[in-house]
Design a protein around this motif. Structure first.
Motif, PDB file in Angstrom:
ATOM      1  N   PHE A 133       0.832  -1.198   0.000  1.00 53.81           N
ATOM      2  CA  PHE A 133       0.000   0.000   0.000  1.00 53.81           C
ATOM      3  C   PHE A 133       0.871   1.254   0.000  1.00 53.81           C
ATOM      4  N   ARG A 134       0.407   2.287  -0.717  1.00 56.08           N
ATOM      5  CA  ARG A 134       1.047   3.602  -0.712  1.00 56.08           C
ATOM      6  C   ARG A 134       0.129   4.603  -0.040  1.00 56.08           C
ATOM      7  N   SER A 135       0.709   5.564   0.570  1.00 54.94           N
ATOM      8  CA  SER A 135      -0.074   6.557   1.299  1.00 54.94           C
ATOM      9  C   SER A 135      -0.953   7.368   0.364  1.00 54.94           C
ATOM     10  N   GLN A 136      -2.101   7.736   0.880  1.00 55.66           N
ATOM     11  CA  GLN A 136      -3.034   8.585   0.147  1.00 55.66           C
ATOM     12  C   GLN A 136      -3.276   9.860   0.931  1.00 55.66           C
ATOM     13  N   GLN A 137      -3.600  10.922   0.199  1.00 56.74           N
ATOM     14  CA  GLN A 137      -4.053  12.137   0.866  1.00 56.74           C
ATOM     15  C   GLN A 137      -5.503  11.924   1.264  1.00 56.74           C
ATOM     16  N   GLY A 138      -5.802  12.140   2.516  1.00 56.89           N
ATOM     17  CA  GLY A 138      -7.115  11.761   3.010  1.00 56.89           C
ATOM     18  C   GLY A 138      -7.905  12.907   3.576  1.00 56.89           C
ATOM     19  N   VAL A 139      -8.737  12.589   4.527  1.00 55.40           N
ATOM     20  CA  VAL A 139      -9.648  13.549   5.127  1.00 55.40           C
ATOM     21  C   VAL A 139      -8.904  14.409   6.129  1.00 55.40           C
ATOM     22  N   ALA A 140      -9.065  15.733   6.005  1.00 58.67           N
ATOM     23  CA  ALA A 140      -8.462  16.636   6.977  1.00 58.67           C
ATOM     24  C   ALA A 140      -9.233  16.560   8.283  1.00 58.67           C
TER      25      ALA A 140
END
Length: 812
Positions: free
Chosen positions: A475-482
């Motif tokens: 898995f690679r990191s994702q930009q998610g919910v602030a």
């Protein structure tokens, strides 16, 4: 509420207000402030306060997490108290002026299911909350509630994803509520099997009886085949647009178990219903082998998709009658093999009951004897491992267990799982995780059970053993919910609908200021017109100098609001307000009393400014502009679907309006009759007059007849407490609102289902009959009574009676 001032030697009645104990079968509690004997705190569905010893109840601004169960007051500082509720606790330090809410990890989940995404999501319904879709792991830092979402349905029942598409979720609710949720559009379509609201009705009087958590099952062979269970098994193959019954009544159908529940306080909300299906599953090995279990202890199976059902209960040894078949687990390895769990703790039998059949239910073997016995050992669920035959998992009232030898031996599977009721178990087949739903501590995941699946006696005898690891995703990191924990920032909400902006010059603007009403000009009038010039909505806007704006919520006008002027039968303690009326308060979570949304199309906005002269005279200024209402581009419904939904919603709205107008006129009539009877029987000048006695008797008879007509229109026993709705059967007013909710509020842009149209036709027939009775009353019985009153002149009595200025039209 009773009060004693002599240490309990004598008691006197203080109040009968239903808000003190709306749902007595669940909880009734109150506390007295230690520094003020007349200050009482009531915890029930709502939190209420009395400052006069309980004689009157005031609403508090407190809003907790659902049902309120307890209150604690600091005996040394009464400004400090704490309220316990289903969402945690709320604490005040200033005697209720403000509260701090503490959210605790105490979610009560009925079930949990998973999809087949990578990483996968969990789905479940939380008591006194809603449905949830939660990632099994976060790819954007730590897990956050901001990554959760709702998937239709409500607090009870199942939320089951279609693992073929991974975009559709079937989510249930009480009263047979059922929605199909689309994760791509975040829209839900209400596909309730029979949308005739059952609030307050005895189960014996209903077409279909629904459990609080009625079963839902998606066929493992054809994901378009979805089953749900009432007392029958229902099947849809078109996404819920229509349903057919594929079984007879599969319960004992004992009507003594289908009566009003709740005891002293009637509580008909599908929570105590007997004779309903509770378990439903199709064999993953052989299509058409469907198992059904009821909450009154019966097990049936069909091997031809519902053509023929066989009752196989008699083959289950040592199973006491009336137990709840809590789940049935068809085997992943043999079409004739299935497991079932039975829960008898409500019969004061706390033993674990798990059975296995290998011959389609002809014979059964109890396989739970090796489980430990305790007051918390009764079974909620049994689940077969999909990869290893004979490996089972079981959830009890306080933990999880496993066996690798078909129940000959059971081992605890607790590790760090809190000791709470394990209400459901799901094995995620690709991740090899065991997902656990608890009723009180939320959802848990036992990561990677593949070593347990590989476990053998020889493994434990070896000096060491290396289990085959499961594949690992890179898995690679994702930009998610602030997220900002404990942030005080609360963004404003943009109003919904169309903004209508207009300019008003100082010469025609309203420049008056309160309390000056002499020079005040009428507000701006904004009318929304349909394509044929029909009035859709009338709004009022400000008339300030410069730019003004009013928002149209894209809805037609709401139906007329009923105003009650008389108390419920036998409940004289219910009072009207200062204006002589009281509201008609019914159940509200899935009822709609709003005007339906206007369909897409071109409308005309008409602005009118009256009184444009300097002295308030002068001709009115009228301006128009076109307004286009566009279809939501994210909905899956077609233009024709939207139009069909709008037509039905407008028809229901008209019927709601008709019902409310009849109620209002009947209430005016009944108010006058009651006042007249009160005068005839209470005025010393006429109380002994034979004519007065005769007229009073006629008035009583007419009032009873009017009450009978009202009883077909709304539940006349409602006192104003919100959950009175479960004490007596809901009638047309509430049921039309419930149907409107299904059609226009929970239907996104979908066309009405076949069952919604069928129920609407049923309501139309009932409304026609109610309008006929109403018309006969006001056109015949009421004038006849007026004639009798005029024939019997009585001192101080005006010999006339009419509708009191209320609408004169007798029907819709």
């Amino acid at each position: 509420l009773y009060r004693s001032d002599d240490r309990g030697a004598t008691w006197h009645l203080v109040s009968r207000d239903h808000n003190m104990a709306e749902r007595a079968p669940y909880y009734v509690r109150f506390a007295v402030a230690p520094d003020d004997e007349d200050r009482l705190y009531f915890v029930s569905v709502r939190f209420s306060i009395s400052r006069d010893g309980g004689r009157s109840l005031g609403r508090s601004d407190f809003h907790g997490g659902g049902d309120n169960h307890d209150v604690w007051i600091d005996p040394l500082n009464p400004d400090r108290f704490m309220i316990a509720h289903d969402g945690g606790v709320s604490i005040t330090l200033n005697r209720g002026k403000t509260y701090m809410r503490i959210v605790l990890p105490i979610a009560q989940l009925y079930h949990v299911h998973t999809d087949t995404r990578v990483p996968y999501n969990l789905y479940g319904n939380r008591q006194d909350g809603t449905s949830y879709r939660m990632p099994s792991r976060s790819l954007s830092g730590g897990a956050s509630e901001g990554q959760w979402g709702h998937v239709g349905g409500c607090e009870s029942g199942f939320a089951i994803p279609d693992t073929v598409t991974n975009t559709t979720v079937w989510s249930g609710c009480y009263d047979g509520g059922l929605e199909v949720y689309d994760t791509r559009t975040d829209h839900a379509r209400n596909v309730r099997v029979w949308p005739e609201a059952a609030y307050g009705w005895r189960p014996a009087d209903l077409k279909y009886r629904w459990n609080w958590t009625f079963p839902i099952a998606i066929s493992p062979h054809d994901h378009t085949r979805v089953y749900v269970g009432s007392q029958y098994v229902h099947l849809t193959t078109d996404g819920g647009a229509s349903w057919k019954v594929i079984s007879p009544d599969l319960t004992r159908n004992d009507t003594t178990h289908q009566q009003s529940s709740g005891g002293v306080t009637t509580d008909n909300l599908m929570t105590f219903d007997g004779a309903t299906l509770f378990a439903l599953a199709e064999s993953p090995v052989q299509a058409g082998v469907i198992w059904a279990g009821s909450n009154d202890g019966l097990v049936h199976v069909t091997r031809d998709g519902g053509g023929t059902w066989v009752n196989v209960t008699a083959g289950i040894p040592k199973l006491p009658p009336w137990g709840k078949i809590s789940n049935i687990e068809p085997s992943h390895f043999n079409p004739g093999t299935a497991y079932l769990s039975a829960d008898l703790h409500e019969l004061d039998d706390l033993d674990p009951y798990i059975y296995k059949t290998t011959d389609f239910g002809k014979t059964w073997k109890r396989i739970s004897d090796a489980l430990p016995r305790s007051p918390l050992s009764f079974i909620h669920v049994v689940r077969e491992d999909p990869s290893r035959a004979g490996m089972l998992y079981a959830g009890t009232e306080n933990g999880a267990y496993m066996t690798i030898d078909d129940g000959a031996h059971w081992l605890p599977l607790q590790t760090n799982l809190p000791h709470a009721p394990v209400s459901w178990l799901t094995v995620q087949p690709h991740a090899r995780d065991l997902v656990v739903a608890t009723y009180g501590r939320g959802a848990w995941i036992l990561e990677d059970i593949s070593p347990l699946e590989q476990l053998e006696p020889a493994t434990l005898a070896a000096k060491a053993f290396l289990f085959t690891p499961r594949p690992a995703y890179r898995f690679r990191s994702q930009q998610g919910v602030a997220s900002a924990p404990n942030s005080a920032v609360e963004p404003d909400t943009v109003p919904y609908g169309a903004d209508v902006t207009y300019y008003v010059s100082p010469s025609v603007a309203d420049t008056s200021t309160p309390p000056d009403t002499v020079r005040r000009l009428r507000p701006a009038k904004v009318v929304i017109l349909g394509s044929k010039g029909d009035t859709v909505r009338v709004l009022e806007g400000e008339r300030r100098p410069g730019l003004n704006r009013v928002w149209w919520d894209l809805r037609s006008a709401p139906p007329t609001v009923p105003k009650l002027r008389t108390p419920p039968p036998g409940k004289a303690f219910v009072r009207v307000g200062p204006d002589g009326t009281r509201p008609l308060v019914t159940w509200d979570l899935d009822l709609s009393l709003r005007g339906p949304l206007a369909p897409p199309g071109t409308y005309t906005v008409q602005l009118t400014l009256a009184d444009t002269g300097r002295a308030g005279g002068g001709s009115a200024v009228t301006l128009t502009q076109p307004l286009r209402v566009l279809k939501d581009p994210n909905t899956a419904g077609s233009d024709s679907d939207v139009q069909a939904q709008a037509r039905l919603a407008l028809a229901i709205r008209g019927e709601q309006d008709s019902v409310a107008r009849m109620i209002n006129r009947l209430e005016w009539v009944r108010k006058q009759l009651r006042d007249l009877v009160g005068q005839l029987r209470g005025d010393s000048a006429v109380v002994r007059d034979s004519n007065a006695k005769r007229v009073a008797a006629l008035a009583d008879s007419l009032d009873a007849r009017a009450l009978g007509v009202e009883g077909a229109l709304f539940d006349v026993h409602l006192t104003g407490a919100r959950e009175d709705a479960f004490r007596s059967p809901m009638q047309l007013y509430g049921r039309l609102a419930a149907l409107q909710s299904d059609v226009s509020e929970s239907g996104a842009d979908f066309a009405p289902t076949a069952q919604q149209l069928a129920v609407h036709e049923l309501f139309t027939q009932r409304l026609t009959e109610a309008a006929r009775r109403f018309g006969d009353l006001v056109e015949n019985a009421l004038p006849a009574f007026g004639a009798e009153l005029r024939k019997a002149p009585l001192k101080d009595v005006i010999s006339a009676i009419d509708g009191g200025g209320a609408p004169s039209r007798p029907g819709p």
